[in-house]
Design a protein around this motif. Structure first.
Motif, PDB file in Angstrom:
ATOM      1  N   CYS A 106       0.831  -1.218   0.000  1.00 24.99           N
ATOM      2  CA  CYS A 106       0.000   0.000   0.000  1.00 24.99           C
ATOM      3  C   CYS A 106       0.857   1.255   0.000  1.00 24.99           C
ATOM      4  O   CYS A 106       0.576   2.219  -0.725  1.00 24.99           O
ATOM      5  CB  CYS A 106      -0.932  -0.002   1.206  1.00 24.99           C
ATOM      6  SG  CYS A 106      -2.219  -1.244   1.123  1.00 24.99           S
ATOM      7  N   LEU A 107       1.915   1.262   0.813  1.00 29.69           N
ATOM      8  CA  LEU A 107       2.773   2.439   0.897  1.00 29.69           C
ATOM      9  C   LEU A 107       3.511   2.688  -0.419  1.00 29.69           C
ATOM     10  O   LEU A 107       3.544   3.821  -0.922  1.00 29.69           O
ATOM     11  CB  LEU A 107       3.783   2.273   2.043  1.00 29.69           C
ATOM     12  CG  LEU A 107       4.711   3.446   2.296  1.00 29.69           C
ATOM     13  CD1 LEU A 107       3.913   4.642   2.782  1.00 29.69           C
ATOM     14  CD2 LEU A 107       5.766   3.068   3.318  1.00 29.69           C
ATOM     15  N   THR A 108       4.072   1.627  -0.989  1.00 31.13           N
ATOM     16  CA  THR A 108       4.800   1.786  -2.249  1.00 31.13           C
ATOM     17  C   THR A 108       3.851   2.163  -3.388  1.00 31.13           C
ATOM     18  O   THR A 108       4.144   3.069  -4.183  1.00 31.13           O
ATOM     19  CB  THR A 108       5.565   0.503  -2.595  1.00 31.13           C
ATOM     20  OG1 THR A 108       6.410   0.156  -1.491  1.00 31.13           O
ATOM     21  CG2 THR A 108       6.418   0.689  -3.817  1.00 31.13           C
ATOM     22  N   GLY A 109       2.710   1.492  -3.474  1.00 36.02           N
ATOM     23  CA  GLY A 109       1.732   1.819  -4.508  1.00 36.02           C
ATOM     24  C   GLY A 109       1.199   3.229  -4.358  1.00 36.02           C
ATOM     25  O   GLY A 109       1.057   3.967  -5.347  1.00 36.02           O
ATOM     26  N   GLY A 110       0.885   3.622  -3.135  1.00 33.02           N
ATOM     27  CA  GLY A 110       0.413   4.991  -2.894  1.00 33.02           C
ATOM     28  C   GLY A 110       1.463   6.029  -3.226  1.00 33.02           C
ATOM     29  O   GLY A 110       1.146   7.096  -3.778  1.00 33.02           O
ATOM     30  N   THR A 111       2.716   5.714  -2.919  1.00 36.13           N
ATOM     31  CA  THR A 111       3.805   6.631  -3.251  1.00 36.13           C
ATOM     32  C   THR A 111       3.945   6.785  -4.758  1.00 36.13           C
ATOM     33  O   THR A 111       4.159   7.896  -5.265  1.00 36.13           O
ATOM     34  CB  THR A 111       5.133   6.128  -2.649  1.00 36.13           C
ATOM     35  OG1 THR A 111       4.984   6.007  -1.240  1.00 36.13           O
ATOM     36  CG2 THR A 111       6.269   7.064  -2.959  1.00 36.13           C
ATOM     37  N   ILE A 112       3.823   5.677  -5.473  1.00 32.20           N
ATOM     38  CA  ILE A 112       3.920   5.740  -6.940  1.00 32.20           C
ATOM     39  C   ILE A 112       2.804   6.611  -7.501  1.00 32.20           C
ATOM     40  O   ILE A 112       3.047   7.494  -8.339  1.00 32.20           O
ATOM     41  CB  ILE A 112       3.877   4.323  -7.545  1.00 32.20           C
ATOM     42  CG1 ILE A 112       5.160   3.569  -7.201  1.00 32.20           C
ATOM     43  CG2 ILE A 112       3.679   4.378  -9.054  1.00 32.20           C
ATOM     44  CD1 ILE A 112       5.115   2.090  -7.522  1.00 32.20           C
ATOM     45  N   LEU A 113       1.582   6.382  -7.046  1.00 30.81           N
ATOM     46  CA  LEU A 113       0.452   7.165  -7.551  1.00 30.81           C
ATOM     47  C   LEU A 113       0.583   8.644  -7.200  1.00 30.81           C
ATOM     48  O   LEU A 113       0.355   9.520  -8.044  1.00 30.81           O
ATOM     49  CB  LEU A 113      -0.854   6.602  -7.016  1.00 30.81           C
ATOM     50  CG  LEU A 113      -1.245   5.212  -7.525  1.00 30.81           C
ATOM     51  CD1 LEU A 113      -2.499   4.725  -6.804  1.00 30.81           C
ATOM     52  CD2 LEU A 113      -1.445   5.237  -9.024  1.00 30.81           C
ATOM     53  N   LEU A 114       0.954   8.932  -5.951  1.00 31.82           N
ATOM     54  CA  LEU A 114       1.078  10.323  -5.511  1.00 31.82           C
ATOM     55  C   LEU A 114       2.219  11.040  -6.231  1.00 31.82           C
ATOM     56  O   LEU A 114       2.055  12.177  -6.720  1.00 31.82           O
ATOM     57  CB  LEU A 114       1.278  10.389  -4.000  1.00 31.82           C
ATOM     58  CG  LEU A 114       1.408  11.777  -3.400  1.00 31.82           C
ATOM     59  CD1 LEU A 114       0.094  12.537  -3.568  1.00 31.82           C
ATOM     60  CD2 LEU A 114       1.783  11.689  -1.933  1.00 31.82           C
ATOM     61  N   ALA A 115       3.380  10.389  -6.312  1.00 33.55           N
ATOM     62  CA  ALA A 115       4.521  11.025  -6.978  1.00 33.55           C
ATOM     63  C   ALA A 115       4.243  11.231  -8.464  1.00 33.55           C
ATOM     64  O   ALA A 115       4.618  12.269  -9.031  1.00 33.55           O
ATOM     65  CB  ALA A 115       5.777  10.178  -6.785  1.00 33.55           C
ATOM     66  N   ASP A 116       3.582  10.273  -9.099  1.00 40.59           N
ATOM     67  CA  ASP A 116       3.248  10.415 -10.509  1.00 40.59           C
ATOM     68  C   ASP A 116       2.269  11.569 -10.730  1.00 40.59           C
ATOM     69  O   ASP A 116       2.428  12.372 -11.661  1.00 40.59           O
ATOM     70  CB  ASP A 116       2.665   9.101 -11.037  1.00 40.59           C
ATOM     71  CG  ASP A 116       2.531   9.098 -12.546  1.00 40.59           C
ATOM     72  OD1 ASP A 116       3.473   9.570 -13.220  1.00 40.59           O
ATOM     73  OD2 ASP A 116       1.485   8.625 -13.050  1.00 40.59           O
ATOM     74  N   HIS A 117       1.272  11.660  -9.861  1.00 38.80           N
ATOM     75  CA  HIS A 117       0.287  12.749  -9.967  1.00 38.80           C
ATOM     76  C   HIS A 117       0.953  14.113  -9.758  1.00 38.80           C
ATOM     77  O   HIS A 117       0.694  15.063 -10.521  1.00 38.80           O
ATOM     78  CB  HIS A 117      -0.831  12.541  -8.948  1.00 38.80           C
ATOM     79  CG  HIS A 117      -1.819  13.660  -8.909  1.00 38.80           C
ATOM     80  ND1 HIS A 117      -2.718  13.903  -9.935  1.00 38.80           N
ATOM     81  CD2 HIS A 117      -2.033  14.622  -7.970  1.00 38.80           C
ATOM     82  CE1 HIS A 117      -3.442  14.962  -9.622  1.00 38.80           C
ATOM     83  NE2 HIS A 117      -3.045  15.418  -8.443  1.00 38.80           N
ATOM     84  N   LEU A 118       1.804  14.204  -8.738  1.00 41.75           N
ATOM     85  CA  LEU A 118       2.474  15.479  -8.475  1.00 41.75           C
ATOM     86  C   LEU A 118       3.429  15.860  -9.600  1.00 41.75           C
ATOM     87  O   LEU A 118       3.492  17.028 -10.002  1.00 41.75           O
ATOM     88  CB  LEU A 118       3.233  15.413  -7.148  1.00 41.75           C
ATOM     89  CG  LEU A 118       2.380  15.486  -5.891  1.00 41.75           C
ATOM     90  CD1 LEU A 118       3.233  15.287  -4.654  1.00 41.75           C
ATOM     91  CD2 LEU A 118       1.657  16.825  -5.817  1.00 41.75           C
TER      92      LEU A 118
END
Length: 173
Positions: A106-118
């Protein structure tokens, strides 16, 4: 009907069982604390995969990259599981092991989504490289402490189990 118990003999039997068990738990804890090479290799493979997602590959290239990523991770798992000197029975994995796995995903997937969006919303150059770097860094920072947290209660749980068996008179030889 009771049988007399020789206290000295009982103590020797307990030590005969406990000393090898302590060595097993020492080895498990040593493996959880040391050799960060597997973590760094996994993070590097993940970085390459996420960075390659920004190359705008055709569908067959995307599937080929995904197959290569899964294959490399699978081979890493096989190599490092064969290197481990201890093989844990499934009952040695606690809820902490499963919680660590789920939380890491969850942490790695959320980081990928958040960093990609930003990176996309800020129109940064090379957004896939930024996303890959942030995700790999979060993975490395999370995995070490999480592994130590997941392995730490094994020794206490085993000692509690042996104390319960001693109280109830069960033998585990």
């Amino acid at each position: 009907m009771t049988t007399p118990v020789d206290a000295e003999r009982a103590w020797q039997d307990l030590q005969r069982i406990r000393v090898p068990q302590e060595r097993v738990y020492d080895e498990i804890e040593r493996c959880a604390h040391g050799d960060p090479k597997a973590i760094y290799i996994t993070a590097a493979v993940m970085w390459v995969f996420i960075a390659s997602m920004g190359l705008k590959l055709p569908a067959w290239g995307l599937w080929l990259t995904l197959a290569a990523y899964v294959g490399v991770l699978g081979s890493l798992a096989v190599v490092y599981s064969r290197r481990a000197r201890m093989r844990l029975h499934r009952s040695r994995y606690s809820w902490r092991s499963f919680a660590t796995f789920i939380a890491g995903g969850c942490l790695t997937g959320g980081t990928i989504l958040l960093a990609d969006h930003l990176a996309d919303s800020l129109a940064l150059p090379c957004p896939s490289l930024i996303t890959a770097t942030v995700a790999a860094a979060v993975f490395v920072l999370f995995t070490g402490p999480a592994n130590r947290w997941a392995v730490s209660p094994l020794r206490e749980r085993a000692l509690r189990g042996h104390a319960t068996q001693a109280v109830h008179g069960e033998a585990d030889l």
